[in-house]
Design a protein around this motif. Sequence first.
Motif, PDB file in Angstrom:
ATOM      1  N   ALA A 176      -9.400 -73.855  -0.087  1.00 58.23           N
ATOM      2  CA  ALA A 176      -8.532 -75.002  -0.361  1.00 58.23           C
ATOM      3  C   ALA A 176      -7.090 -74.547  -0.574  1.00 58.23           C
ATOM      4  O   ALA A 176      -6.150 -75.192  -0.091  1.00 58.23           O
ATOM      5  CB  ALA A 176      -9.037 -75.760  -1.584  1.00 58.23           C
ATOM      6  N   LEU A 177      -6.892 -73.432  -1.277  1.00 62.51           N
ATOM      7  CA  LEU A 177      -5.548 -72.879  -1.479  1.00 62.51           C
ATOM      8  C   LEU A 177      -4.934 -72.513  -0.136  1.00 62.51           C
ATOM      9  O   LEU A 177      -3.780 -72.835   0.139  1.00 62.51           O
ATOM     10  CB  LEU A 177      -5.607 -71.659  -2.395  1.00 62.51           C
ATOM     11  N   ASN A 219      -3.897 -75.634   1.780  1.00 62.19           N
ATOM     12  CA  ASN A 219      -2.723 -76.242   1.163  1.00 62.19           C
ATOM     13  C   ASN A 219      -1.455 -75.485   1.555  1.00 62.19           C
ATOM     14  O   ASN A 219      -0.443 -76.092   1.905  1.00 62.19           O
ATOM     15  CB  ASN A 219      -2.887 -76.277  -0.353  1.00 62.19           C
ATOM     16  N   LEU A 220      -1.506 -74.172   1.523  1.00 59.80           N
ATOM     17  CA  LEU A 220      -0.339 -73.367   1.888  1.00 59.80           C
ATOM     18  C   LEU A 220      -0.044 -73.460   3.381  1.00 59.80           C
ATOM     19  O   LEU A 220       1.116 -73.554   3.787  1.00 59.80           O
ATOM     20  CB  LEU A 220      -0.546 -71.914   1.471  1.00 59.80           C
ATOM     21  N   ASP A 221      -1.074 -73.440   4.203  1.00 56.82           N
ATOM     22  CA  ASP A 221      -0.890 -73.511   5.653  1.00 56.82           C
ATOM     23  C   ASP A 221      -0.323 -74.854   6.098  1.00 56.82           C
ATOM     24  O   ASP A 221       0.280 -74.953   7.168  1.00 56.82           O
ATOM     25  CB  ASP A 221      -2.202 -73.239   6.384  1.00 56.82           C
ATOM     26  N   SER A 222      -0.482 -75.880   5.284  1.00 58.04           N
ATOM     27  CA  SER A 222       0.030 -77.205   5.640  1.00 58.04           C
ATOM     28  C   SER A 222       1.555 -77.241   5.649  1.00 58.04           C
ATOM     29  O   SER A 222       2.146 -78.140   6.234  1.00 58.04           O
ATOM     30  CB  SER A 222      -0.498 -78.256   4.662  1.00 58.04           C
ATOM     31  N   GLY A 223       2.195 -76.277   4.972  1.00 59.03           N
ATOM     32  CA  GLY A 223       3.643 -76.242   4.895  1.00 59.03           C
ATOM     33  C   GLY A 223       4.214 -77.080   3.769  1.00 59.03           C
ATOM     34  O   GLY A 223       5.424 -77.107   3.555  1.00 59.03           O
ATOM     35  N   PHE A 231     -16.536 -68.950  -5.790  1.00 59.15           N
ATOM     36  CA  PHE A 231     -15.338 -69.787  -5.773  1.00 59.15           C
ATOM     37  C   PHE A 231     -14.569 -69.672  -4.452  1.00 59.15           C
ATOM     38  O   PHE A 231     -13.392 -69.996  -4.394  1.00 59.15           O
ATOM     39  CB  PHE A 231     -14.428 -69.428  -6.949  1.00 59.15           C
ATOM     40  N   GLU A 232     -15.239 -69.252  -3.389  1.00 55.90           N
ATOM     41  CA  GLU A 232     -14.589 -69.146  -2.083  1.00 55.90           C
ATOM     42  C   GLU A 232     -14.031 -70.488  -1.614  1.00 55.90           C
ATOM     43  O   GLU A 232     -13.027 -70.535  -0.914  1.00 55.90           O
ATOM     44  CB  GLU A 232     -15.537 -68.573  -1.036  1.00 55.90           C
ATOM     45  N   MET A 285      -1.845 -68.563   8.936  1.00 59.98           N
ATOM     46  CA  MET A 285      -2.764 -68.283   7.852  1.00 59.98           C
ATOM     47  C   MET A 285      -1.972 -67.714   6.677  1.00 59.98           C
ATOM     48  O   MET A 285      -1.182 -66.798   6.837  1.00 59.98           O
ATOM     49  CB  MET A 285      -3.837 -67.310   8.321  1.00 59.98           C
ATOM     50  N   ALA A 286      -2.191 -68.267   5.494  1.00 56.44           N
ATOM     51  CA  ALA A 286      -1.518 -67.827   4.280  1.00 56.44           C
ATOM     52  C   ALA A 286      -1.959 -66.412   3.903  1.00 56.44           C
ATOM     53  O   ALA A 286      -3.111 -66.037   4.104  1.00 56.44           O
ATOM     54  CB  ALA A 286      -1.828 -68.782   3.140  1.00 56.44           C
ATOM     55  N   ASP A 287      -1.029 -65.647   3.374  1.00 60.72           N
ATOM     56  CA  ASP A 287      -1.300 -64.288   2.912  1.00 60.72           C
ATOM     57  C   ASP A 287      -1.621 -64.359   1.426  1.00 60.72           C
ATOM     58  O   ASP A 287      -0.739 -64.264   0.579  1.00 60.72           O
ATOM     59  CB  ASP A 287      -0.081 -63.406   3.183  1.00 60.72           C
ATOM     60  N   ILE A 288      -2.901 -64.545   1.088  1.00 62.19           N
ATOM     61  CA  ILE A 288      -3.341 -64.732  -0.293  1.00 62.19           C
ATOM     62  C   ILE A 288      -3.742 -63.385  -0.870  1.00 62.19           C
ATOM     63  O   ILE A 288      -4.463 -62.611  -0.245  1.00 62.19           O
ATOM     64  CB  ILE A 288      -4.512 -65.731  -0.353  1.00 62.19           C
TER      65      ILE A 288
END
Length: 64
Positions: free
Chosen positions: A18-19, A22-26, A12-13, A1-4
């Motif tokens: 989506a962000l 996208n980040l978790d995809s690598g 806008f959740e 899980m990305a650290d956003i």
Amino acid sequence: MADIHGVCGQQFEAVRDALERNLDSGEELGASLVLDIDGDIVVDMWAASATRRGRSRGPRTPSP
């Protein structure tokens, strides 16, 4: 899980989700996003590393 980090208005959740996907995809090292509607910042998020060396991304880190 990305650290956003940052803020994201509840309406806008889906953008945050989506962000994160996208980040978790690598496929991305990091990302930042700002959404201003009529002068109100409703989304201001950043995540992951700013460089390939792993320096942390912050709210004022420039994007290439």
